[in-house]
Design a protein around this motif. Structure first.
Motif, mmCIF file in Angstrom:
data_model
loop_
_atom_site.group_PDB
_atom_site.id
_atom_site.type_symbol
_atom_site.label_atom_id
_atom_site.label_comp_id
_atom_site.label_asym_id
_atom_site.label_seq_id
_atom_site.Cartn_x
_atom_site.Cartn_y
_atom_site.Cartn_z
ATOM 1 N N LYS A 70 0.859 -1.178 0.000
ATOM 2 C CA LYS A 70 0.000 0.000 0.000
ATOM 3 C C LYS A 70 0.901 1.235 0.000
ATOM 4 O O LYS A 70 2.064 1.168 0.380
ATOM 5 N N ILE A 71 0.354 2.326 -0.427
ATOM 6 C CA ILE A 71 1.105 3.579 -0.482
ATOM 7 C C ILE A 71 0.655 4.425 0.701
ATOM 8 O O ILE A 71 -0.539 4.656 0.881
ATOM 9 N N ILE A 72 1.613 4.844 1.488
ATOM 10 C CA ILE A 72 1.315 5.678 2.650
ATOM 11 C C ILE A 72 2.115 6.972 2.518
ATOM 12 O O ILE A 72 3.340 6.935 2.423
ATOM 13 N N LEU A 73 1.413 8.072 2.470
ATOM 14 C CA LEU A 73 2.035 9.393 2.437
ATOM 15 C C LEU A 73 1.752 10.060 3.772
ATOM 16 O O LEU A 73 0.593 10.204 4.163
ATOM 17 N N LYS A 74 2.804 10.412 4.496
ATOM 18 C CA LYS A 74 2.670 11.107 5.777
ATOM 19 C C LYS A 74 3.403 12.433 5.677
ATOM 20 O O LYS A 74 4.514 12.474 5.147
ATOM 21 N N TYR A 75 2.765 13.475 6.172
ATOM 22 C CA TYR A 75 3.446 14.765 6.230
ATOM 23 C C TYR A 75 2.935 15.559 7.420
ATOM 24 O O TYR A 75 1.827 15.346 7.891
ATOM 25 N N GLN A 76 3.790 16.437 7.909
ATOM 26 C CA GLN A 76 3.432 17.263 9.060
ATOM 27 C C GLN A 76 3.816 18.703 8.778
ATOM 28 O O GLN A 76 4.932 18.994 8.370
ATOM 29 N N LEU A 77 2.871 19.592 8.985
ATOM 30 C CA LEU A 77 3.067 21.025 8.850
ATOM 31 C C LEU A 77 2.729 21.633 10.202
ATOM 32 O O LEU A 77 1.592 21.534 10.652
ATOM 33 N N ASP A 78 3.736 22.195 10.858
ATOM 34 C CA ASP A 78 3.606 22.652 12.251
ATOM 35 C C ASP A 78 3.209 21.454 13.115
ATOM 36 O O ASP A 78 3.872 20.444 13.084
ATOM 37 N N GLU A 80 0.197 19.882 12.903
ATOM 38 C CA GLU A 80 -0.847 19.101 12.258
ATOM 39 C C GLU A 80 -0.234 18.015 11.383
ATOM 40 O O GLU A 80 0.511 18.295 10.446
ATOM 41 N N GLU A 81 -0.555 16.760 11.691
ATOM 42 C CA GLU A 81 -0.027 15.632 10.930
ATOM 43 C C GLU A 81 -1.128 15.023 10.077
ATOM 44 O O GLU A 81 -2.243 14.818 10.546
ATOM 45 N N LYS A 82 -0.818 14.749 8.813
ATOM 46 C CA LYS A 82 -1.773 14.163 7.876
ATOM 47 C C LYS A 82 -1.220 12.832 7.379
ATOM 48 O O LYS A 82 -0.014 12.635 7.278
ATOM 49 N N GLU A 83 -2.130 11.927 7.039
ATOM 50 C CA GLU A 83 -1.743 10.631 6.499
ATOM 51 C C GLU A 83 -2.736 10.241 5.413
ATOM 52 O O GLU A 83 -3.941 10.308 5.624
#
Length: 89
Positions: A70-78, A80-83
C-alpha cells in the motif's frame, strides 16, 4: 478507484483530483478552490488559492512516502499531521 500510468496514480474524489507521482515523490491535490503539492524529496508544502491567486509554501517537519503493498504518504506542517493511505488491491 484509481488509475496507474507510468508510476503516477490518479484518484478522483467527489470534489477533488489527487495525483501521486511515485518517481518524483510528489503528491498533488486539486479542487475548485486550491492546488496543493507535497514534495517528499524536498519536504516542501505548497498551496495556491485559486480565487485570489495567493501562494503559500513551507518546509514540512516530517514527510515520507512508503510504497509496498500500500502507499502511505505522511506529512506534518507545524503540529498538524496528515496521512493518506492507498491500498493496492
Amino acid at each position: 478507484m484509481c488509475e496507474i500510468n507510468n508510476n503516477v496514480i490518479t484518484f478522483k474524489e467527489k470534489d477533488a483530483t489527487n495525483i501521486i507521482d511515485l518517481n518524483n515523490k510528489i503528491y498533488t491535490r486539486e479542487n475548485n478552490d486550491y492546488l496543493m503539492e507535497v514534495n517528499v524529496k524536498t519536504k516542501l508544502f505548497k498551496i495556491t488559492l485559486k480565487e485570489k491567486n495567493n501562494n503559500f509554501s513551507a518546509k514540512l517537519t516530517k514527510c515520507s512516502l512508503i510504497n509496498k503493498d500500500k502507499i502511505i504518504l505522511k506529512y506534518q506542517l507545524d503540529d498538524e499531521e496528515k496521512e493518506i493511505i492507498i491500498q493496492i488491491l
